[in-house]
Design a protein around this motif. Structure first.
Motif, PDB file in Angstrom:
ATOM      1  N   ALA A  13       0.910  -1.247  -0.359  1.00 29.89           N
ATOM      2  CA  ALA A  13       0.021   0.088   0.105  1.00 29.89           C
ATOM      3  C   ALA A  13       0.928   1.459  -0.011  1.00 29.89           C
ATOM      4  CB  ALA A  13      -0.670  -0.040   1.369  1.00 29.89           C
ATOM      5  N   ASN A  23     -10.076   6.188  -1.525  1.00 30.19           N
ATOM      6  CA  ASN A  23     -10.134   5.399  -0.910  1.00 30.19           C
ATOM      7  C   ASN A  23     -10.645   5.674   0.855  1.00 30.19           C
ATOM      8  OD1 ASN A  23      -8.664   3.961  -3.310  1.00 30.19           O
ATOM      9  ND2 ASN A  23      -7.288   3.275  -2.681  1.00 30.19           N
ATOM     10  N   ARG A  53     -14.008   5.460  -0.025  1.00 28.95           N
ATOM     11  CA  ARG A  53     -15.050   4.534   0.143  1.00 28.95           C
ATOM     12  C   ARG A  53     -14.919   3.089   1.279  1.00 28.95           C
ATOM     13  NH1 ARG A  53     -11.539   4.437  -5.988  1.00 28.95           N
ATOM     14  NH2 ARG A  53     -13.440   6.621  -6.974  1.00 28.95           N
ATOM     15  N   LEU A  82     -11.828  -3.873   9.459  1.00 33.23           N
ATOM     16  CA  LEU A  82     -13.076  -4.760   9.159  1.00 33.23           C
ATOM     17  C   LEU A  82     -12.777  -4.244   7.534  1.00 33.23           C
ATOM     18  CD1 LEU A  82     -14.236  -7.069   9.995  1.00 33.23           C
ATOM     19  CD2 LEU A  82     -16.154  -5.392  10.028  1.00 33.23           C
ATOM     20  N   TYR A  83     -13.455  -2.665   7.491  1.00 31.03           N
ATOM     21  CA  TYR A  83     -13.415  -3.184   5.956  1.00 31.03           C
ATOM     22  C   TYR A  83     -12.276  -2.467   5.019  1.00 31.03           C
ATOM     23  CZ  TYR A  83     -17.825  -4.146   6.736  1.00 31.03           C
ATOM     24  OH  TYR A  83     -19.411  -4.417   7.048  1.00 31.03           O
ATOM     25  N   GLN A 105      -8.290  -2.066   3.253  1.00 32.03           N
ATOM     26  CA  GLN A 105      -7.738  -2.375   1.900  1.00 32.03           C
ATOM     27  C   GLN A 105      -6.906  -2.980   2.427  1.00 32.03           C
ATOM     28  OE1 GLN A 105      -6.407   0.962  -0.783  1.00 32.03           O
ATOM     29  NE2 GLN A 105      -5.546  -0.492  -1.362  1.00 32.03           N
ATOM     30  N   SER A 106      -5.449  -3.705   1.661  1.00 37.24           N
ATOM     31  CA  SER A 106      -4.630  -4.419   2.340  1.00 37.24           C
ATOM     32  C   SER A 106      -3.784  -3.562   2.934  1.00 37.24           C
ATOM     33  CB  SER A 106      -4.442  -5.457   1.678  1.00 37.24           C
ATOM     34  OG  SER A 106      -3.200  -5.159   0.378  1.00 37.24           O
TER      35      SER A 106
END
Lengths: 204, 594
Positions: A12, A23, A26, A81-82, A84-85
């Protein structure tokens, strides 16, 4: 409001600051974290991020203030929880102001690996350290190099942050002096003017 | 899976490295399986991540037990050069597995000018370009997508084509591959699947003048057809791009096919029949997609969304079910379907319309069933809704076009300015952009036999228009002719064109769709080197001639296309399928819902 500290690694670190901001929006939407919006003609999420770091630099000390009524604990749980990696919220605090995430972090501690072996004293003894800015002008940034030492298989240094010295430029210069390959830069800590970690002075 | 150290090192030296890391939100945890398939898009990440077809194929393959579908997009030249220099083979984004370790690699053919980029990707993967040079150790190279309706220019490179819809054919292909590992045996057995074409199993015979004499197969290859689109595989999860992509939004496919039958439009014929999805299905898909991605916009995609029969109902449902800050985007609206209720919610200043031709006469020729009144009504609606920018698409070189038709474009612009002023707007605030492309005759259209105009013609037409379009805030642009000419050759090419593609790639042509990368000199040298004349492919073809794609059956009768061509020359409009069946041939295979 929530002040969050997050890390950016595992690939990342290659995502740009602007894409990160997008991001985040989102991630909040997926996590159903109700973020407040500005009331202007083009409403946008009220999210304040610390100054950008270069693409490819890992960081364990990024900060962001999000205008929401979530509790810190709930925010962190939902975000992770939501997310991105590679992007993980490592701490969250409830706050009533922007906490100066952009303006108060004026120094940063980095761990830099890949530069050929050299004596850090050679740098700290210098009177001037000239870098070439984006516009081609030359600039002495010696006063923005606060400390430099050998540590953990590389060098650890404290440099000015968001105020005219980009760590990539500093490293480029060192590689010019001593050589190096496969440079790896990690931002370990964001610091305030007095040299204390940002969260120590602002988040307690 | 982790990026290896070599790749990480390269990433630090290239532009937009996030294109090459994978790990987007929504990515499935993939691991090698009995069948490893990699879907490849021959363009950069930002374009590829906006494409719906590769998502559908991934969904179809991943639903097959024992199969796994990964993805790979063309790396930009900086990253490609670094991969080569460092001996790192092109890898997939999910498992970070070298492409050559997959069992099957599938390319989507969205645009003819991406063909050389397929060769670039194969080359970066260390896979021989020619199918005859690939032994059993290499993956099977497959291709599909709209351009596959004329697969012949790629016949030297691709082992197996899937023509038509991928929902069922790709599933059947994956299931078959799981059963048969031997390459030759598999390719032979695969021909039993509808839509499958294996070039190595067909010979083409030519006359000495280069025209086709015949094909060595008994019956044509029927395209694959997804009869139940509503129940067809659709990905309710999609990856959220790491890098801002061309269309950063959730997408639902409201229908496949188009009712209109514009005579130049390949998509309008090859995607027949029209298959609308139910509003309830679409609404449920949109809700899931928004929940799973966090996007704030849903695109209602199709060839002509304004024609979707349940559009009002769908919009009402979506507004009810989606979070209130989610906007709707209707990307393919026709002027005559432009309605206040359908006005885009996302952009409030600029609208794009495609009248295609400047006069009613020429619009009748191409069966673009739009009248001056439609234009006026649509524009009035747009200006009332606050739009102040209009982008207009036209074509140069449509059959029967005269100078009058070019002047007609200028008349349309003048009319738009008048309508804008009549809506109590200050004319100086209006921005008009006129964009003209060169007409390219495409297979399976009534214009598939037409000639393409020459460079001189384009210069003449552009010159006429430039003289006339001398208005404030009005901008005119037109396509590079050299690019359109090569696109025309590839669109109607036969197997001989494959040699040109090979030479062009070897000379350094790829990313030809990017104007700064396109090099006509290299292409011209490739044509010359192989003794292939571009004009052979851009000429007017004889109606009794065997066309390179005549062995493919898209369920559209050739007689119908010829009848349409005649009607075009007579200036007769056929109109939309909604006004009654036009007996194009598809009705013999599918009961159209009109």
């Amino acid at each position: 409001m929530i002040l969050m500290r997050y890390c950016k690694d595992g690939g990342a670190e290659f995502i740009s600051h602007l894409d990160m901001l997008k991001n985040f929006g989102r991630t909040f939407a997926r996590a159903k974290i109700a973020v407040k919006y500005s009331a202007g003609y083009h409403p946008h999420m009220l999210v304040y991020m610390s100054a950008p770091i270069g693409v490819g630099i890992k960081s364990y000390s990024e900060y962001c203030v999000v205008d929401t009524d979530e509790t810190a604990e709930e925010f962190k749980r939902k975000f992770n929880l939501y997310s991105q990696s590679g992007i993980k919220c490592t701490a969250a605090w409830e706050t009533d102001s922007k906490k100066g995430v952009a303006s108060d972090i004026v120094k940063a501690q980095y761990l830099i690996k890949g530069i050929n072996d050299f004596e850090p004293k050679e740098i700290s003894d210098l009177d001037e350290f000239i870098i070439t800015a984006r516009d081609g002008s030359e600039k002495n940034v010696r006063n923005l190099i606060y400390s430099i030492e050998k540590a953990d298989g590389g060098i650890r240094c404290v440099l000015g942050f968001g105020n005219g010295l980009r760590v990539e430029k500093f490293v480029e210069k060192l590689v010019g002096f001593y050589g190096g390959d496969d440079i790896d830069i990690t931002k370990e800590e964001g610091l305030t003017a007095d040299g204390r970690p940002f969260e120590e002075s602002k988040c307690q | 899976m982790e990026l290896n150290e070599k790749i990480k090192k390269i990433l630090k030296r290239v532009e937009k490295p996030a294109r090459y890391i994978g790990g987007e939100y929504g990515e499935r945890a993939l691991s090698p399986s009995a069948l490893n398939y990699c879907i490849c898009f021959p363009d950069v990440y930002e374009v590829a991540m906006s494409n719906l077809s590769i998502r559908i194929v991934s969904e179809v393959i991943n639903r097959v037990e024992g199969a796994v579908c990964d993805r790979c997009f063309a790396p930009w030249t900086d990253f490609g050069d670094e991969l080569k220099k460092n001996g790192v083979p092109l890898y997939s984004l999910g498992m970070k597995m070298p492409l050559k370790d997959f069992d099957m690699i599938g390319f989507t053919l969205q645009y003819e000018m991406s063909y050389t980029t397929i060769l670039y990707m194969l080359d970066l993967a260390g896979i021989p370009l020619l199918r005859t040079e690939r032994g059993d150790d290499y993956p099977i190279i497959q291709a599909g997508g709209p351009c596959a309706v004329n697969p012949e220019p790629l016949a030297d490179f691709i082992d197996i084509f899937v023509i038509g819809d991928g929902e069922e054919s790709m599933r059947d292909l994956a299931e078959l591959k799981l059963k048969i590992s031997d390459k030759r045996e598999f390719l032979k057995a695969a021909t039993a699947i509808q839509g499958v074409y294996v070039p190595s199993l067909m010979e083409v015979e030519y006359f000495p003048d280069g025209r086709i004499k015949g094909f060595s197969i008994d019956k044509p290859i029927k395209k694959s057809l997804c009869r139940d689109l509503d129940g067809g595989a659709f990905p309710e999860k999609m990856l959220v791009p790491n890098v801002e992509s061309v269309f950063d939004r959730a997408v639902i496919e409201v229908m496949r096919g188009c009712y209109r039958g514009c005579r130049f439009c390949q998509a309008g014929f090859i995607y027949r029949p029209v298959r609308p999805r139910k509003p309830e299905t679409l609404c449920a898909q949109a809700v899931k997609l928004i929940e799973n991605t966090g996007f704030d916009e849903v695109g209602l995609n199709s060839l002509s969304t304004g024609d979707y029969p349940y559009l009002k109902d769908l919009i009402k449902k979506l507004k009810c079910e989606l979070p209130k800050d989610v906007k709707l985007a209707l990307p393919s609206l026709r002027l005559d379907s432009f309605d206040g209720e359908f006005v885009q919610e996302t952009k409030k200043n600029s609208l794009t319309f495609a009248p295609e031709a400047g006069t009613q006469r020429l619009r009748d020729v191409i069966n673009k069933d739009i009248t001056e009144d439609d234009v006026e009504r649509g524009l009035n609606m747009a200006f009332e809704n606050g739009y102040s920018g209009i982008k207009l698409y036209f074509m140069f070189g449509l059959p029967t076009e005269t100078d009058e038709d070019i002047y007609g474009i200028s008349d349309i612009v003048a009319k738009i300015r008048k309508i804008y002023s009549a809506n109590k707007n200050k004319e100086r605030n209006l921005r008009i952009s006129v964009s003209a492309s060169t007409f390219i005759p495409k297979p399976f259209t009534p214009f598939q036999w037409e000639a393409q105009i020459t460079e001189e013609d384009v210069k003449h037409k552009a010159g006429l228009l430039r003289e006339k379009l001398f208005y404030r805030n009005t901008n005119l642009s037109w396509n590079d002719f050299a690019l359109s000419e090569i696109e025309a050759v590839l669109a109607r090419g036969d197997r001989k064109v494959g040699k040109v593609l090979y030479s062009a790639y070897k000379k350094g042509c790829y990313f030809d769709g990017w104007s700064d990368k396109f090099d006509p000199e290299k292409w011209n040298a490739a044509f010359e080197e192989n003794g292939v004349d571009k004009r052979f492919y851009t000429r007017e073809w004889g109606e009794d001639e065997i066309l390179p794609w005549d062995f493919i059956d898209c369920f559209i009768d050739k007689k119908f296309l010829l009848k349409e061509r005649k009607k075009a020359y007579a200036g007769e409009v056929t109109g939309s399928c909604k006004q009654g069946c036009k007996a194009c041939g598809i009705q013999k295979t599918f009961r159209c819902d009109v």
